[in-house]
Design a protein around this motif. Structure first.
Motif, short mmCIF file in Angstrom:
data_model
loop_
_atom_site.label_atom_id
_atom_site.label_comp_id
_atom_site.label_asym_id
_atom_site.label_seq_id
_atom_site.Cartn_x
_atom_site.Cartn_y
_atom_site.Cartn_z
N PHE A 338 25.05 -9.39 0.15
CA PHE A 338 24.32 -10.41 1.19
C PHE A 338 23.84 -9.36 2.27
O PHE A 338 24.48 -8.77 2.81
CB PHE A 338 25.21 -11.43 1.71
CG PHE A 338 25.58 -12.31 0.42
CD1 PHE A 338 25.01 -13.37 0.51
CD2 PHE A 338 26.91 -12.20 -0.08
CE1 PHE A 338 25.43 -14.29 -0.67
CE2 PHE A 338 27.46 -13.04 -1.08
CZ PHE A 338 26.64 -13.98 -1.28
N ILE A 339 22.37 -9.58 2.39
CA ILE A 339 21.91 -8.65 3.57
C ILE A 339 20.88 -9.72 4.42
O ILE A 339 20.18 -10.15 3.79
CB ILE A 339 20.87 -7.43 2.96
CG1 ILE A 339 21.73 -6.63 2.10
CG2 ILE A 339 20.47 -6.63 4.05
CD1 ILE A 339 20.75 -5.52 1.34
N ALA A 340 21.18 -9.60 5.63
CA ALA A 340 20.19 -10.19 6.78
C ALA A 340 20.58 -10.02 8.14
O ALA A 340 21.54 -9.08 8.09
CB ALA A 340 21.01 -11.74 6.57
N ARG A 341 19.90 -10.61 9.11
CA ARG A 341 20.10 -10.11 10.60
C ARG A 341 21.62 -10.95 11.07
O ARG A 341 22.20 -11.71 10.10
CB ARG A 341 18.84 -10.58 11.22
CG ARG A 341 18.84 -12.34 11.28
CD ARG A 341 17.98 -12.79 12.18
NE ARG A 341 17.63 -14.28 12.03
CZ ARG A 341 17.05 -14.87 12.99
NH1 ARG A 341 16.27 -14.52 14.14
NH2 ARG A 341 16.95 -16.01 12.82
N LEU A 342 22.01 -10.40 11.95
CA LEU A 342 23.27 -11.01 12.40
C LEU A 342 23.17 -12.43 12.84
O LEU A 342 21.85 -12.98 13.19
CB LEU A 342 23.58 -10.10 13.74
CG LEU A 342 23.65 -8.84 13.66
CD1 LEU A 342 24.07 -8.13 15.20
CD2 LEU A 342 25.02 -8.45 12.77
N ASP A 343 24.37 -13.12 12.60
CA ASP A 343 24.30 -14.67 13.05
C ASP A 343 24.05 -14.86 14.36
O ASP A 343 24.10 -14.04 15.34
CB ASP A 343 25.68 -15.28 12.51
CG ASP A 343 26.76 -14.64 13.30
OD1 ASP A 343 26.84 -14.41 14.49
OD2 ASP A 343 27.78 -14.62 12.37
N GLU A 344 23.67 -16.06 14.74
CA GLU A 344 23.27 -16.35 16.11
C GLU A 344 24.29 -15.97 17.05
O GLU A 344 23.84 -15.68 18.23
CB GLU A 344 22.76 -18.23 16.02
CG GLU A 344 21.98 -18.29 17.39
CD GLU A 344 21.70 -19.93 17.49
OE1 GLU A 344 21.17 -20.19 18.32
OE2 GLU A 344 21.80 -20.47 16.32
N ALA A 345 25.38 -16.42 16.91
CA ALA A 345 26.44 -16.29 17.82
C ALA A 345 26.59 -14.88 18.19
O ALA A 345 26.76 -14.31 19.32
CB ALA A 345 27.84 -16.97 17.57
N THR A 346 26.48 -13.91 17.15
CA THR A 346 26.57 -12.52 17.45
C THR A 346 25.43 -11.89 17.98
O THR A 346 25.46 -11.11 18.87
CB THR A 346 26.92 -11.77 16.04
OG1 THR A 346 28.09 -12.19 15.59
CG2 THR A 346 27.02 -10.50 16.26
N ARG A 347 24.08 -12.59 17.65
CA ARG A 347 23.25 -12.05 18.54
C ARG A 347 23.06 -12.34 20.10
O ARG A 347 22.73 -11.50 20.82
CB ARG A 347 21.83 -12.67 17.80
CG ARG A 347 21.57 -12.38 16.47
CD ARG A 347 20.28 -12.65 16.09
NE ARG A 347 19.87 -13.97 16.07
CZ ARG A 347 19.86 -14.89 15.26
NH1 ARG A 347 20.38 -14.60 14.11
NH2 ARG A 347 19.57 -16.18 15.51
N ASP A 348 23.63 -13.60 20.36
CA ASP A 348 23.70 -13.97 21.83
C ASP A 348 24.81 -12.95 22.40
O ASP A 348 24.66 -12.68 23.69
CB ASP A 348 24.42 -15.52 21.84
CG ASP A 348 23.33 -16.51 21.30
OD1 ASP A 348 22.08 -16.22 21.29
OD2 ASP A 348 23.36 -17.62 21.07
N THR A 349 25.93 -12.75 21.79
CA THR A 349 26.89 -11.76 22.18
C THR A 349 26.44 -10.46 22.58
O THR A 349 26.26 -9.93 23.85
CB THR A 349 28.32 -11.63 21.38
OG1 THR A 349 28.86 -12.99 21.13
CG2 THR A 349 29.14 -10.73 21.88
N LEU A 350 25.56 -9.86 21.91
CA LEU A 350 24.94 -8.57 22.14
C LEU A 350 23.79 -8.66 23.22
O LEU A 350 23.64 -8.00 23.99
CB LEU A 350 24.38 -8.12 20.77
CG LEU A 350 25.36 -7.71 19.77
CD1 LEU A 350 24.59 -6.92 18.64
CD2 LEU A 350 26.29 -6.34 20.42
#
Length: 387
Positions: A338-350
């Motif tokens: 499975f290949i995709a961008r990071l999930d929303e919670a992780t994106r917000d954390t970064l």
């Protein structure tokens, strides 16, 4: 880039930026993603038959799943250096006894386009067009046309690297040095060319980075040995007025890999045709303290070419400037990638800089957004209809 049924990847639709980190555990499928891009380049530089045989045949390329798919497909959407936008896509089907056929291939760049179906040119790029063939990519023939030559040049000169210190260390046969070989076998020739094409500026930049990774190292040069060539390193030795010279055979794996990575990344500063560079695990054999220097070199290289890196190194990602947009998460479950961008919670954390990507990787928190993983039927691989 979109893939369907390629090795462990059933389907993916990934947008690649100037610098992209493919992050995931060993065996998750990072290398398979890069290999699909490399297949395109290999098939254009040599032939599709050679590219498939080099991977064990078409059956070894097809995804292994309960559905037993018999076709794989690749689509690349691009913007060329002159601003022209387009795409190149093809689908290959397996046939009995290890044979294969290019079921469909299309390319659109600006107003120019073609469509080939099993060797028949259904949409001609020009009124009198080169013939098609079911066992090779038509873009090789279309490269003779000015509209498609830039596409061929960019895709055929992509460089993908899994550098081998033993190959770099050995005596090397000379070549033109226009593109670094995957394992580094022509590194001496590439370094010689870089010394000439831009008055040595790129070579000096490489030596600056290398001296930060290897203390005391002052430079590296190509050296002729009969009809072959090798590398010679200049290193400061305490008590000596002038640097000592050491052949490549005396240098460590880490030093040779570091040099290979730097040349792979920075060759595009001097070679305009090198637009895409992929490197597998640049941190291997390097001290963790060198990760920041490698990261600087990755950013430097991404100013001149699109850089794609596979990694599972927290040290390489342990910096606030590594953003969520630069990370593509790769995981595997029951043999499927499975290949995709990071999930929303992780994106917000970064984004909020609560943690670095390296810190999240240590706790296994760089997970893909499953909503961004498409089903095979959702992929829009082809756009043209036969006339």
């Amino acid at each position: 880039m979109q893939l369907r049924n390629y090795r462990s990847i059933a389907a993916c639709d990934v947008r690649l930026g100037p610098l992209t980190f493919l992050v995931g555990p060993n065996g998750s499928g990072k290398s398979n993603f890069l290999d699909a891009l490399r297949l395109v380049s290999d098939a254009l530089r040599t032939s599709l038959d050679h590219a498939l045989r080099d991977r064990g045949g078409v059956q070894e390329v097809l995804q292994r799943s309960s559905g037993h798919p018999k076709n794989f497909a690749i689509r690349l959407d691009f913007q060329l250096p002159d601003g022209a936008i387009g795409h190149f896509s093809f689908e290959v089907g397996a046939r009995p006894h290890g044979d294969y056929s290019v079921l469909r291939e299309e390319c659109v760049v600006g107003e120019a386009k073609y469509l080939v179906q099993e060797g028949t040119v259904a949409i001609k790029p020009v009124p009198v067009s080169p013939p098609g063939s079911a066992d090779r990519l038509y873009l090789v023939n279309a490269a003779g046309l000015p509209e498609f030559r830039p596409v061929f040049d960019v895709l055929s000169k992509m460089g993908f690297y899994n550098l081998n210190p033993d190959k770099i260390r050995s005596l090397q046969p000379p070549d033109k040095g226009e593109l670094l070989a995957r394992d580094g076998l022509n590194l001496s020739s590439v370094l010689e060319r870089l010394e000439k094409v831009d008055e040595g500026d790129t070579k000096r930049r490489i030596e600056e980075y290398l001296s930060r990774i290897v203390p005391g190292l002052e430079g590296v040069d190509h050296k002729r040995v009969g009809h072959l060539e090798t590398l010679e390193f200049r290193q400061h030795v305490e008590g000596s007025k002038d640097p000592w010279r050491f052949p490549a055979i005396n240098m460590s794996d880490g030093t040779l890999r570091a040099l290979g990575i730097l040349v792979a990344l920075l060759q595009a500063r001097a070679e305009d045709d090198v637009r895409v560079v992929g490197i597998e695990e640049p941190e291997v054999a390097l001290h963790p303290a060198a990760a920041g220097i490698v990261r600087d070199a990755l950013r430097d290289g991404s100013r001149h070419a699109q850089v794609i890196v596979t990694s599972h190194s927290p040290e390489l990602l342990d910096a606030p400037e590594v953003s969520a947009q630069e990370i593509v998460s790769v995981v595997a479950e029951q043999g499927r990638t499975f290949i995709a961008r990071l999930d929303e919670a992780t994106r917000d954390t970064l984004r909020d800089r609560l943690y670095t990507a390296g810190e999240l990787l240590k706790t296994n928190q760089l997970t893909p957004d499953r909503e961004d993983v498409p089903a095979s039927k959702q992929l829009q691989l082809f756009a043209l209809e036969a006339q």
